[in-house]
Design a protein around this motif. Structure first.
Motif, PDB file in Angstrom:
ATOM      1  N   ALA A   1       9.515  64.851  12.264  1.00 38.54           N
ATOM      2  CA  ALA A   1      10.138  64.266  13.449  1.00 38.54           C
ATOM      3  C   ALA A   1       9.365  64.615  14.716  1.00 38.54           C
ATOM      4  CB  ALA A   1      11.577  64.748  13.563  1.00 38.54           C
ATOM      5  N   ALA A   2       9.161  63.617  15.572  1.00 39.34           N
ATOM      6  CA  ALA A   2       8.495  63.853  16.846  1.00 39.34           C
ATOM      7  C   ALA A   2       9.059  62.916  17.897  1.00 39.34           C
ATOM      8  CB  ALA A   2       6.992  63.651  16.713  1.00 39.34           C
TER       9      ALA A   2
ATOM     10  N   GLY B   1      31.381  75.184  20.039  1.00 40.70           N
ATOM     11  CA  GLY B   1      31.722  75.338  18.639  1.00 40.70           C
ATOM     12  C   GLY B   1      31.117  74.301  17.729  1.00 40.70           C
ATOM     13  N   MET B   2      30.105  73.569  18.205  1.00 45.38           N
ATOM     14  CA  MET B   2      29.660  72.408  17.443  1.00 45.38           C
ATOM     15  C   MET B   2      28.195  72.017  17.602  1.00 45.38           C
ATOM     16  SD  MET B   2      31.956  69.019  17.300  1.00 45.38           S
ATOM     17  CE  MET B   2      33.347  70.098  17.116  1.00 45.38           C
ATOM     18  N   TYR B   3      27.654  72.259  18.762  1.00 48.21           N
ATOM     19  CA  TYR B   3      26.299  71.761  19.033  1.00 48.21           C
ATOM     20  C   TYR B   3      25.319  72.870  19.373  1.00 48.21           C
ATOM     21  CZ  TYR B   3      28.670  67.320  19.175  1.00 48.21           C
ATOM     22  OH  TYR B   3      29.413  66.231  18.837  1.00 48.21           O
ATOM     23  N   GLU B   4      24.051  72.571  19.156  1.00 51.01           N
ATOM     24  CA  GLU B   4      22.998  73.502  19.522  1.00 51.01           C
ATOM     25  C   GLU B   4      22.091  72.856  20.550  1.00 51.01           C
ATOM     26  OE1 GLU B   4      22.649  75.802  15.323  1.00 51.01           O
ATOM     27  OE2 GLU B   4      23.022  73.676  15.520  1.00 51.01           O
TER      28      GLU B   4
ATOM     29  N   ARG C   1      21.689  61.598  12.140  1.00 54.30           N
ATOM     30  CA  ARG C   1      22.603  61.144  13.189  1.00 54.30           C
ATOM     31  C   ARG C   1      23.207  59.798  12.813  1.00 54.30           C
ATOM     32  NH1 ARG C   1      22.788  60.992  18.510  1.00 54.30           N
ATOM     33  NH2 ARG C   1      24.794  61.336  17.601  1.00 54.30           N
ATOM     34  N   PRO C   2      24.068  59.823  11.818  1.00 55.40           N
ATOM     35  CA  PRO C   2      24.645  58.575  11.299  1.00 55.40           C
ATOM     36  C   PRO C   2      25.429  57.801  12.353  1.00 55.40           C
ATOM     37  CG  PRO C   2      25.456  60.504  10.078  1.00 55.40           C
ATOM     38  CD  PRO C   2      24.567  61.014  11.153  1.00 55.40           C
ATOM     39  N   SER C   3      25.955  58.503  13.356  1.00 53.70           N
ATOM     40  CA  SER C   3      26.784  57.803  14.335  1.00 53.70           C
ATOM     41  C   SER C   3      25.970  57.050  15.386  1.00 53.70           C
ATOM     42  CB  SER C   3      27.729  58.784  15.027  1.00 53.70           C
ATOM     43  OG  SER C   3      26.995  59.720  15.773  1.00 53.70           O
ATOM     44  N   ALA C   4      24.671  57.261  15.397  1.00 54.61           N
ATOM     45  CA  ALA C   4      23.832  56.553  16.376  1.00 54.61           C
ATOM     46  C   ALA C   4      23.576  55.124  15.910  1.00 54.61           C
ATOM     47  CB  ALA C   4      22.509  57.292  16.559  1.00 54.61           C
TER      48      ALA C   4
ATOM     49  N   LEU D   1      20.037  67.753  16.687  1.00 57.39           N
ATOM     50  CA  LEU D   1      20.422  67.211  15.391  1.00 57.39           C
ATOM     51  C   LEU D   1      19.319  66.307  14.847  1.00 57.39           C
ATOM     52  CD1 LEU D   1      24.191  66.326  15.875  1.00 57.39           C
ATOM     53  CD2 LEU D   1      23.225  67.909  14.204  1.00 57.39           C
ATOM     54  N   ALA D   2      18.871  65.367  15.686  1.00 54.56           N
ATOM     55  CA  ALA D   2      17.883  64.383  15.245  1.00 54.56           C
ATOM     56  C   ALA D   2      16.602  65.043  14.754  1.00 54.56           C
ATOM     57  CB  ALA D   2      17.571  63.413  16.385  1.00 54.56           C
ATOM     58  N   VAL D   3      16.167  66.090  15.465  1.00 50.26           N
ATOM     59  CA  VAL D   3      14.893  66.730  15.148  1.00 50.26           C
ATOM     60  C   VAL D   3      15.081  67.891  14.172  1.00 50.26           C
ATOM     61  CG1 VAL D   3      12.878  67.837  16.218  1.00 50.26           C
ATOM     62  CG2 VAL D   3      14.005  65.973  17.388  1.00 50.26           C
TER      63      VAL D   3
END
Length: 191
Positions: free
Chosen positions: A33-34, A78-81, A114-117, A132-134
DNA sequence: CAATAGATCATCT
DNA sequence: GATGATCTATTGC
């Protein structure tokens, strides 16, 4: 691929505001991924009440005070980085939050993560979305950006970039400081 | 469209 | 025990 040499340590060993502006247009690479960095925010040292390092050295902020050119990855809501680049010489705090990427390669794996995208523009147009994507997780906290699995490269396309400065997003303190930088008219920046 | 609720947990008071 | 450098789905106009 439209990228070349990784940025060296001295790129990061500067004030966070300078590094933030200069990050725009650079390429973030992790495995297949880039993406091109199109939106960032600068977080300063102990004077910046919006910054995590405002209170000084703790377990969490240790990397921010460490040597430049490393990744600071933290867990939020509580969910994302979220991914940051550590700036300034060792001992001084300051970092750059990466807020949005223009996906360049590894589109298939990004979509899987990222299925929701629904659109390409939604894949990495936000600090939590891009990690998430990367495929960036807290395991990469403290990772060396110069030699590690996560790298930042200069783009081969060196055409000039128009940079816009705006207030930072989602903070309560110092909400009027213009420390968010975006590439003007880019459709991959966050909303 | 805009506004809002809910998810969910590491960190610090 | 409250809060937060977020995102998504849902509701209401």
């Amino acid at each position: 691929m439209a990228s070349s040499a990784p940025l060296k340590r001295d790129f990061y060993a500067r004030p966070a505001i300078e590094v933030a502006r200069d990050c725009l247009g650079k390429i973030l690479v992790h495995g297949a991924a880039a993406g091109r960095i199109v939106e960032v925010e600068a977080y300063l040292g102990v004077d910046d009440r919006a910054a995590h390092c405002w209170r000084g050295l703790t377990d969490r902020t240790r990397v921010i005070f460490g040597p430049p050119g490393h990744a600071y990855v933290y867990f939020i809501y509580g969910m994302y980085e979220c991914l940051n680049f550590v700036c300034e010489p060792e001992g001084q705090a300051g970092c750059v939050l990466i807020r949005a990427l223009e996906p360049l390669s590894g589109l298939a794996i990004m979509r899987r993560r990222r299925p929701s995208a629904r659109r390409v523009e939604d894949l990495a147009s936000g600090p939590g979305k891009l990690t998430l994507a990367v495929g960036i997780t807290r395991k990469l906290n403290g990772a060396d950006l110069v030699a590690g699995p996560l790298q930042v490269r200069r783009s081969r396309d060196e055409s000039p970039i128009e940079v816009l400065a705006t207030p930072r997003i989602g903070i309560t303190h110092c909400a009027d400081w213009p420390l968010r930088f975006v590439i003007a008219d880019n459709r991959f920046v966050s909303r």
